[in-house]
Design a protein around this motif. Structure first.
Motif, short mmCIF file in Angstrom:
data_model
loop_
_atom_site.label_atom_id
_atom_site.label_comp_id
_atom_site.label_asym_id
_atom_site.label_seq_id
_atom_site.Cartn_x
_atom_site.Cartn_y
_atom_site.Cartn_z
N SER A 17 25.39 -19.63 -0.75
CA SER A 17 26.05 -20.99 -0.68
C SER A 17 25.42 -21.98 0.30
O SER A 17 25.52 -21.59 1.45
CB SER A 17 27.56 -21.05 -0.53
N PHE A 18 24.51 -22.96 0.10
CA PHE A 18 24.01 -23.93 0.92
C PHE A 18 24.81 -24.67 1.64
O PHE A 18 24.93 -24.82 3.04
CB PHE A 18 22.87 -24.92 0.06
N LYS A 19 25.93 -24.90 1.06
CA LYS A 19 27.26 -25.57 1.88
C LYS A 19 27.54 -24.70 2.85
O LYS A 19 27.70 -25.29 4.29
CB LYS A 19 28.29 -25.86 0.87
N SER A 20 27.94 -23.51 2.74
CA SER A 20 28.51 -22.54 3.62
C SER A 20 27.20 -22.28 4.90
O SER A 20 27.62 -22.34 5.88
CB SER A 20 28.62 -21.18 3.12
N THR A 32 13.47 -28.00 1.51
CA THR A 32 13.76 -29.34 0.51
C THR A 32 12.61 -30.11 0.24
O THR A 32 12.96 -30.85 -0.66
CB THR A 32 14.81 -29.85 1.68
N ALA A 33 11.42 -30.18 1.03
CA ALA A 33 10.28 -30.98 0.46
C ALA A 33 10.07 -30.58 -0.81
O ALA A 33 9.72 -31.29 -1.69
CB ALA A 33 9.58 -30.79 1.48
N LEU A 34 9.92 -29.24 -0.90
CA LEU A 34 9.42 -28.61 -2.24
C LEU A 34 10.52 -28.88 -3.47
O LEU A 34 10.34 -29.35 -4.49
CB LEU A 34 9.30 -27.11 -2.31
N ILE A 35 12.01 -28.64 -2.78
CA ILE A 35 12.98 -29.21 -4.09
C ILE A 35 12.74 -30.46 -4.12
O ILE A 35 13.10 -30.85 -5.62
CB ILE A 35 14.61 -28.77 -3.22
N TYR A 36 12.63 -31.46 -3.30
CA TYR A 36 12.51 -32.80 -3.87
C TYR A 36 11.49 -33.30 -4.80
O TYR A 36 11.71 -33.85 -5.81
CB TYR A 36 12.21 -33.69 -2.48
N GLN A 37 10.25 -32.35 -4.61
CA GLN A 37 9.22 -32.66 -5.53
C GLN A 37 9.53 -32.21 -6.84
O GLN A 37 9.32 -32.61 -7.97
CB GLN A 37 8.02 -31.73 -4.97
N SER A 60 21.70 -23.59 -5.40
CA SER A 60 23.06 -23.93 -4.74
C SER A 60 22.60 -24.97 -3.76
O SER A 60 23.17 -26.14 -3.72
CB SER A 60 23.65 -22.92 -3.72
N THR A 61 21.26 -25.11 -3.42
CA THR A 61 20.64 -26.40 -2.70
C THR A 61 20.53 -27.26 -3.57
O THR A 61 20.74 -28.53 -3.16
CB THR A 61 19.50 -25.82 -1.80
#
Length: 521
Positions: A17-20, A32-37, A60-61
């Protein structure tokens, strides 16, 4: 002496879990840079990666991003890239939560998930099937929020992998998932983004035949590093732990890198790209400051071994097997084609590419996988339990190091004891597999090679004082085996080595299903 533990350096082992992870201040390597892309470059995606490679955390992210949970991304790359943080309705399905051994279990899991969403978005009166309910939820979620929907499906293929050798159950799961996932194509107008992750891709005539618009990024160089860790990421994020690991194991920084690379690196999801480290093993070894086979211990590849046995696959070809480019594009968990599934499961990886003939060469990614896999399959081919294989291999090595060929050969005979009756008609392939396992496993402790190509000795073992060249005959004679060593010049490459050269000829009896006799010179 008390052991000091830095509780500010918490490792997210098993945290999906990214939140946890963020709220409890676990260490996080910023992807997160790759995720944004990814989320801003298209809509329909599929990603295949081995188990324990960070797929669930990735899902989860992405979920947290689309829910607009900006506070979780403080200090990460995406915080500077995203300006709007729009909240979208997110439908997240996790197929990890069930053991799939009956048709109703998949139906129950999907129905339970739909019921939770229907409590929020309502249910149509005429939505009787799982797929109709799914489509209805997507449409209503989009209409009620005035936002397109995000669908995230984690481990979509788990029911199929668990039923691989149960034809009726596998077919039932395939039909259910084909209809369910097919909804994503017909509901495209209501969707902002959707991603399915898994170990394998059951395509074409299987579950993805109706969902043929997915962008498969499994071998896309732009997303090579979206799961797993590069060495630079490890060095940048875990400097204190690397230093402690080196000190605890009496290694220099260079030796630490070499050992980490040899054990846990080497995953290539596209030729020419940087090797990726197994994140689960890396986090465990740095957390505990101890080298071990962490990834392999979390799951056993029984279904892969069954695939190998059903096809009577020649084990000697597995490390160095070649596959056409099309073999990756059409992933099928097919008992007649075991190699693509073994590759996708993480036990093989890309080692080379021939652009002229468009052929990939596959091999074990690292020593953790190589020796873990080989040790695991020993009981499937011999009467030796996996718990005792290391004991036997250690004895093999010591006997050759001391020059005791007879003791080595007597122990080798034990590996052929009690060959199962059903393998009686496969004696040649079976004894070749046993030889392969013995000599490959010896490679952990000494230089040992086992050959399958014609014109080369069956096996070569190099110890400090000796070089052994082995040749085995099936229903032949030891004299023929020794003569082949001489006639083919198998000793010639080692003449100037300085160590004592020993040639070993042996005969394997098909009738006795064991080594009949041997001699050495």
């Amino acid at each position: 002496m008390a052991i000091s533990i830095d509780i500010s350096r918490k490792f997210p082992i098993g945290i999906q879990s990214f939140k946890s992870l963020r709220e409890c201040n676990y260490l996080y390597v910023d992807k997160t840079a790759l995720i944004y892309q990814l989320v801003n470059s298209g809509k329909p995606y599929f990603l295949s990666r081995p188990r324990r490679f960070g797929k669930s955390l990735l899902i989860s992210t992405i979920e947290a991003y689309f829910k607009g949970q900006k506070e979780l991304f403080e200090g990460l790359a995406i915080e500077q890239q995203e300006k709007d943080w729009i909240v979208y309705p997110v439908l997240h399905i996790d197929l990890n939560a069930e053991k799939f051994d009956a048709p109703e279990q998949l139906d129950a899991l999907l129905s339970n998930q739909l019921t939770q969403w229907e409590a929020i978005y309502g249910q149509g009166e005429d939505e009787a099937t799982l797929s109709l309910r799914f489509k209805g939820v997507i449409r209503r979620a989009a209409e009620q929020t005035n936002r397109p929907v995000v669908v995230l499906i984690d481990e979509y293929d788990k029911p199929l992998l668990q039923s691989l050798h149960k034809e009726a159950l596998h077919s039932a799961y395939k039909d259910t998932l084909k209809a369910f996932y097919g909804v994503l194509k017909s509901a495209d107008q209501y969707l902002r983004f959707y991603l399915l992750t898994g170990v394998t891709k059951f395509s074409q005539v299987s579950v993805f035949s109706d969902l043929n618009q997915l962008n498969d990024i499994s071998m896309d160089k732009r997303y090579n590093e979206i799961c797993g860790l590069t060495w630079q990421e490890i060095a940048d994020n875990f400097e204190p732990e690397l230093k402690e690991l080196a000190e605890d194991n009496d290694l220099t920084p260079e030796e630490t890198l070499e050992t980490m690379t040899r054990l846990y690196d080497g995953y290539h999801f596209m030729f020419g790209q940087e090797g990726i480290f197994n994140p689960f093993s890396v986090l465990n070894v740095l957390d505990r400051s101890q080298f071990d086979n962490y990834w392999f211990k979390t799951g056993t590849p029984t279904f892969l071994v069954e695939l190998l046995k059903k096809t009577d696959y020649d084990l000697r070809d597995i490390d160095g097997v070649q596959m056409a480019v099309d073999g990756f594009a059409d992933y099928r968990a097919d008992v007649q084609r075991p190699i693509p599934v073994i590759y996708q499961s993480g036990y093989l990886t890309i080692k080379g590419f021939d652009p002229r003939f468009r052929l990939y060469t596959l091999g074990f990614p690292n020593e953790e996988v190589k020796y873990g896999f080989l040790n695991f399959i020993v009981p499937f081919y011999t009467a030796i339990p996996s718990t005792e294989s290391s004991f036997y291999i250690g004895k093999f090595v010591r006997e050759l190091e001391s020059g005791d060929v007879d003791a080595f050969m007597e122990r080798l005979r034990a590996f052929f004891a009690d060959i199962p009756y059903e393998l009686n008609d496969k004696t040649e392939r079976h004894y070749q597999a046993v030889f392969y396992l013995v000599f490959k496993l010896m490679g952990q402790f000494t230089e040992a090679e086992v050959r399958s190509a014609r014109g080369r000795a069956d096996a070569v073992v190099k110890t400090r004082d000796y070089i052994y060249v082995f040749e085995f005959k099936l229903d032949g004679t030891v004299e023929e085996a020794l003569r082949q060593i001489d006639d083919k010049g198998y000793l010639l490459p080692y003449q100037s080595d300085g160590r004592q050269l020993i040639k070993v000829g042996a005969n394997f009896s098909a009738e006795e299903r064991n080594i009949e006799n041997w001699t050495s010179q």
